[in-house]
Scaffold this active site. Structure first.
Site, PDB file in Angstrom:
ATOM      1  N   GLN A  23      -5.613  -2.477  -5.240  1.00  0.00           N
ATOM      2  CA  GLN A  23      -4.438  -2.971  -5.944  1.00  0.00           C
ATOM      3  C   GLN A  23      -4.512  -4.458  -6.298  1.00  0.00           C
ATOM      4  O   GLN A  23      -3.852  -4.904  -7.215  1.00  0.00           O
ATOM      5  CB  GLN A  23      -3.185  -2.696  -5.100  1.00  0.00           C
ATOM      6  N   HIS A 113      -7.513   2.879   2.304  1.00  0.00           N
ATOM      7  CA  HIS A 113      -6.234   2.789   1.592  1.00  0.00           C
ATOM      8  C   HIS A 113      -6.387   3.427   0.212  1.00  0.00           C
ATOM      9  O   HIS A 113      -6.608   2.752  -0.797  1.00  0.00           O
ATOM     10  CB  HIS A 113      -5.790   1.317   1.480  1.00  0.00           C
ATOM     11  N   ASN A 157      -4.314   4.334   5.821  1.00  0.00           N
ATOM     12  CA  ASN A 157      -3.005   4.054   5.270  1.00  0.00           C
ATOM     13  C   ASN A 157      -2.441   5.314   4.624  1.00  0.00           C
ATOM     14  O   ASN A 157      -3.072   5.881   3.722  1.00  0.00           O
ATOM     15  CB  ASN A 157      -3.080   2.954   4.203  1.00  0.00           C
ATOM     16  N   GLU A 158      -1.299   5.751   5.081  1.00  0.00           N
ATOM     17  CA  GLU A 158      -0.554   6.855   4.465  1.00  0.00           C
ATOM     18  C   GLU A 158      -1.434   8.036   4.045  1.00  0.00           C
ATOM     19  O   GLU A 158      -1.510   8.364   2.854  1.00  0.00           O
ATOM     20  CB  GLU A 158       0.235   6.360   3.249  1.00  0.00           C
TER      21      GLU A 158
HETATM   22  C1  BGC Z   1       1.370   2.212  -0.347  1.00  0.00           C
HETATM   23  C2  BGC Z   1       1.112   1.038  -1.262  1.00  0.00           C
HETATM   24  C3  BGC Z   1       2.080   1.091  -2.429  1.00  0.00           C
HETATM   25  C4  BGC Z   1       3.487   0.966  -1.877  1.00  0.00           C
HETATM   26  C5  BGC Z   1       4.588   0.932  -2.919  1.00  0.00           C
HETATM   27  C6  BGC Z   1       2.810   2.540  -0.143  1.00  0.00           C
HETATM   28  O1  BGC Z   1       2.971   3.907  -0.307  1.00  0.00           O
HETATM   29  O2  BGC Z   1       0.679   2.052   0.863  1.00  0.00           O
HETATM   30  O3  BGC Z   1      -0.217   1.064  -1.686  1.00  0.00           O
HETATM   31  O4  BGC Z   1       1.832   0.120  -3.379  1.00  0.00           O
HETATM   32  O5  BGC Z   1       3.747   2.035  -1.010  1.00  0.00           O
HETATM   33  O6  BGC Z   1       4.715   2.131  -3.593  1.00  0.00           O
END
Ligand code: BGC
Length: 422
Positions: A23, A113, A157-158
């Protein structure tokens, strides 16, 4: 103003911000490089954090933060399975860590990520179990090099968002749709990789301070707009079951809890369903229209600060592990709205902590306006604005950066006061 309006956080609390390589960095070769976002943009330069990180770290320091959560891009470091790490790229990450250390900023390193090296994608990404030993090999080479500089490790991450958007909703590469079997496979493989990586981090990553390991779980509340609409309730339940329950159980359920020493929580808010439709700006319903329904939204999802208390209490009761808010933020061009949102969520966080939940830090998403995946640059989450029309990509402070800076410096938040900015 009375003293009751000031909510003080404990000594040693980490106040930071978060970014991810794809990002912000630019100049990466992964599955996002040739992806075109809805606004026609791509991430090939992004915020050019790849070259401008010294300036960005100075910003973090100037804003008075004591922590920074950022990712190390696997595709930069390994050009093939089990290959040696690329020395130049490694040196750049080491330099980031050294600069953070010099500025007294604690790093939290994210190892995955939403992106993979091209050779992982070529073999089917995380649908292929071979991704597990490959990732574990990457981690086992990285940890001994960084152990003197890093003790907070965020493996994935997520995983829920990643697997959902890549294999159910088609928003992320490889843009597959409704492949529930693949979604479950990806989660299962990542959970195994997390457990194995955690063993390595704890075995090889101790340089005088016990390393901490956890994933960052996105938590979204799914509710029906009308309490008595059975179909919307069923849809909300199915989403909760798939994205929250199933994923949490895969990573932290029976026998797996010991693979984590903390839980990272990314909490933004809620999604409500009305006649099967998701009532959020991220699926195309304008913020103004949602206001008519009584919804308060940023440019992504409905705000639900009360949910912060609910989810923190639940995670605390169930797992008894320390928690970091690894992400919270709002995307909006309305800085007064973002300020209110931040104060409300921090007040909720403070309330949960006062009730006994062990939360160790808060990372605002994000340092910079950046490449918001399938939405491109349209969603403005930054504390700093980036002028993408200027090839030098200059950063400037937004009013919220000033607000957040005062919060970080005093480790306290004022609530109920008149909004000062705008
Ligand atoms: C993610 C980020 C994303 C943010 C805002 C999260 O789900 O880890 O990469 O930019 O939310 O949507």
């Amino acid at each position: 103003m009375t003293r009751e309006n000031i909510l003080q956080f404990p000594a040693g609390f980490l106040w930071g911000t978060a970014t991810s390589p794809t990002q912000v960095e630019g100049h990466i070769e992964n599955e996002w490089t040739h992806f075109t976002a809805q606004d026609g943009s791509n991430c090939r330069i992004a915020c050019d954090h790849y070259h401008r990180y010294p300036e960005d770290i100075e910003w973090i320091s100037k804003l008075g933060m004591n922590a920074y959560r950022f990712g190390i891009e696997w595709s930069r470091l390994q050009s093939a399975p089990f290959a040696a790490l690329n020395r130049n790229e490694l040196a750049r990450y080491v330099d980031i860590l050294d600069r953070l250390k010099a500025a007294g900023i604690t790093p939290m390193v994210v190892l995955h990520h939403f992106s993979n090296p091209p050779w992982i994608n070529a073999m089917g990404g995380w649908t292929n179990a071979a991704a597990i030993p490959a990732f574990v090999d990457f981690v086992s080479r990285l940890v001994p090099v960084l152990k003197d500089r890093v003790y907070l490790w965020n493996t994935f991450n997520e995983p829920d968002t990643y697997a959902c958007l890549a294999y159910l909703l088609g928003g992320f590469p490889p843009q597959r749709k409704w492949k529930l079997g693949l979604f479950r496979k990806v989660i299962g493989h990542m959970a195994r990789a997390h457990a194995q990586a955690s063993r390595i981090i704890r075995r090889d990553g101790n340089a005088g301070r016990e390393p901490e390991v956890g994933i960052a779980k996105n938590w979204t509340f799914f509710h029906a707009y009308k309490r008595y609409s059975p179909w919307d309730r069923l849809t909300a339940f199915a989403c909760h079951y798939t994205f929250n329950k199933f994923v949490l159980d895969a990573f932290l359920g029976a026998g797996r809890r010991q693979a984590s020493t903390f839980i990272g929580l990314n909490y933004y808010g809620r999604v409500r369903f009305h006649h099967f439709r998701t009532m959020i700006p991220a699926s195309g319903t304008p913020v103004k229209r949602l206001k008519d329904f009584g919804f308060v939204c940023d440019d992504m999802v409905e705000r639900y600060p009360a949910g912060m208390v609910k989810i923190l209490s639940y995670l605390h009761r169930r797992f008894r592990l320390p928690i970091f808010i690894t992400e919270h933020g709002a995307a909006s061009e309305d800085e007064n709205f973002r300020e209110r949102d931040l104060r409300e969520y921090l007040a909720a966080l403070h309330g949960a902590m006062a009730a006994g939940v062990d939360v160790r830090g808060f990372f605002y998403w994000s340092l910079l306006d950046n490449f918001e995946w399938q939405f491109g640059y349209a969603k403005k989450f930054g504390l700093l604005a980036v002028d993408f029309a200027d090839e030098k990509l200059p950063r400037t402070m937004k009013p919220l950066a000033d607000v957040y800076s005062r919060i970080c410096r005093t480790s306290s938040v004022q609530t109920g006061e008149k909004v000062l900015i705008g």
